[in-house]
Motif scaffolding. Structure first.
Motif, PDB file in Angstrom:
ATOM      1  N   LEU A  71     -33.884   3.877   5.500  1.00 35.63           N
ATOM      2  CA  LEU A  71     -32.899   3.632   6.542  1.00 35.63           C
ATOM      3  C   LEU A  71     -33.720   2.960   7.263  1.00 35.63           C
ATOM      4  CD1 LEU A  71     -31.804   7.371   8.094  1.00 35.63           C
ATOM      5  CD2 LEU A  71     -30.245   5.874   6.767  1.00 35.63           C
ATOM      6  N   LEU A  72     -35.262   2.953   7.136  1.00 36.52           N
ATOM      7  CA  LEU A  72     -35.582   1.576   7.593  1.00 36.52           C
ATOM      8  C   LEU A  72     -35.389  -0.143   7.156  1.00 36.52           C
ATOM      9  CD1 LEU A  72     -39.159   3.389   9.238  1.00 36.52           C
ATOM     10  CD2 LEU A  72     -37.204   1.743  10.675  1.00 36.52           C
ATOM     11  N   LYS A  73     -35.257   0.516   5.740  1.00 40.04           N
ATOM     12  CA  LYS A  73     -35.285  -1.427   5.478  1.00 40.04           C
ATOM     13  C   LYS A  73     -33.943  -1.757   5.497  1.00 40.04           C
ATOM     14  CE  LYS A  73     -37.523   0.453   1.197  1.00 40.04           C
ATOM     15  NZ  LYS A  73     -37.783   0.930  -0.232  1.00 40.04           N
ATOM     16  N   GLY A  83     -24.012   1.434   1.775  1.00 39.76           N
ATOM     17  CA  GLY A  83     -23.050   2.528   0.930  1.00 39.76           C
ATOM     18  C   GLY A  83     -24.767   3.084   0.136  1.00 39.76           C
ATOM     19  N   ALA A  84     -25.858   3.163   0.085  1.00 40.21           N
ATOM     20  CA  ALA A  84     -26.870   3.704   0.110  1.00 40.21           C
ATOM     21  C   ALA A  84     -27.076   5.072   1.822  1.00 40.21           C
ATOM     22  CB  ALA A  84     -27.840   3.038  -0.453  1.00 40.21           C
ATOM     23  N   LEU A  89     -27.917  10.036   3.492  1.00 40.95           N
ATOM     24  CA  LEU A  89     -27.089  10.750   3.787  1.00 40.95           C
ATOM     25  C   LEU A  89     -26.182  12.305   3.356  1.00 40.95           C
ATOM     26  CD1 LEU A  89     -27.565  11.263   7.993  1.00 40.95           C
ATOM     27  CD2 LEU A  89     -25.138  10.242   7.492  1.00 40.95           C
ATOM     28  N   ASP A  90     -25.890  11.820   2.414  1.00 43.64           N
ATOM     29  CA  ASP A  90     -24.651  12.985   2.239  1.00 43.64           C
ATOM     30  C   ASP A  90     -25.987  13.779   1.399  1.00 43.64           C
ATOM     31  OD1 ASP A  90     -22.154  12.599   3.319  1.00 43.64           O
ATOM     32  OD2 ASP A  90     -21.903  11.036   1.487  1.00 43.64           O
ATOM     33  N   HIS A  91     -26.401  13.061   0.393  1.00 46.47           N
ATOM     34  CA  HIS A  91     -27.773  14.027   0.067  1.00 46.47           C
ATOM     35  C   HIS A  91     -28.688  15.197   1.751  1.00 46.47           C
ATOM     36  CE1 HIS A  91     -30.702  14.906  -2.489  1.00 46.47           C
ATOM     37  NE2 HIS A  91     -31.854  14.743  -1.502  1.00 46.47           N
TER      38      HIS A  91
END
Length: 151
Positions: A71-73, A83-84, A89-91
């Protein structure tokens, strides 16, 4: 350096964390290395405050250090497609859903065990202690081996 210089204790206090937490996130690469004073004290700025608040918020949502790194990236590359981030978050939601199911199963097992003994008595006659001495199911062994909060 943007804003006024803060020492590590001030940063910890401003973010509601502990000094050791700040050091830990630095070691883990989740917080940028601070500038150093002539006396070699760590000096932080408002960018560090915002960064640490982001990390702490993610941890409060039970995100792993690797998830936070990802997330920081994206946070540090605002022009990238998110999208990633959605996939991550879905995972994580799936992981939380699994943990909830495991904890509900654990609750049922504990309540079942608690019903074995409705009164105080000698430990040798305690059905709870006897129930704990029996082998556990495969599902219960799996839950016990992972423990709450492990990823």
């Amino acid at each position: 350096m943007s804003g006024s210089a803060l020492k590590i204790g001030e940063l910890a206090k401003m973010t509601g964390s502990q000094v050791e937490t700040v050091r830990y996130y630095e070691r883990e690469g989740l917080l940028p290395a601070p500038h150093r004073s002539e006396g070699n004290y760590r000096l932080y700025d408002l960018t560090h405050v915002e960064h640490l608040q982001f990390v702490l918020r993610c941890r409060s949502l039970d995100m792993t250090l690797n998830e936070i790194r990802e997330l920081l990236k994206f946070r540090d590359s605002p022009e990238e497609n998110c999208g990633a981030v959605n996939e991550l978050l879905d995972h994580h939601i799936g992981h939380v859903t699994t943990r909830i199911a495991e904890l509900q199963s654990l609750e049922k097992q504990l309540k079942k065990l608690r019903k074995l003994c409705g009164q105080s008595q000698k430990a040798k006659d305690c059905q709870i202690l006897q129930g704990l001495s029996k082998p556990q199911s495969t599902k219960a062994r799996k839950l016990a081996s992972h423990g709450p909060g492990c990823h």
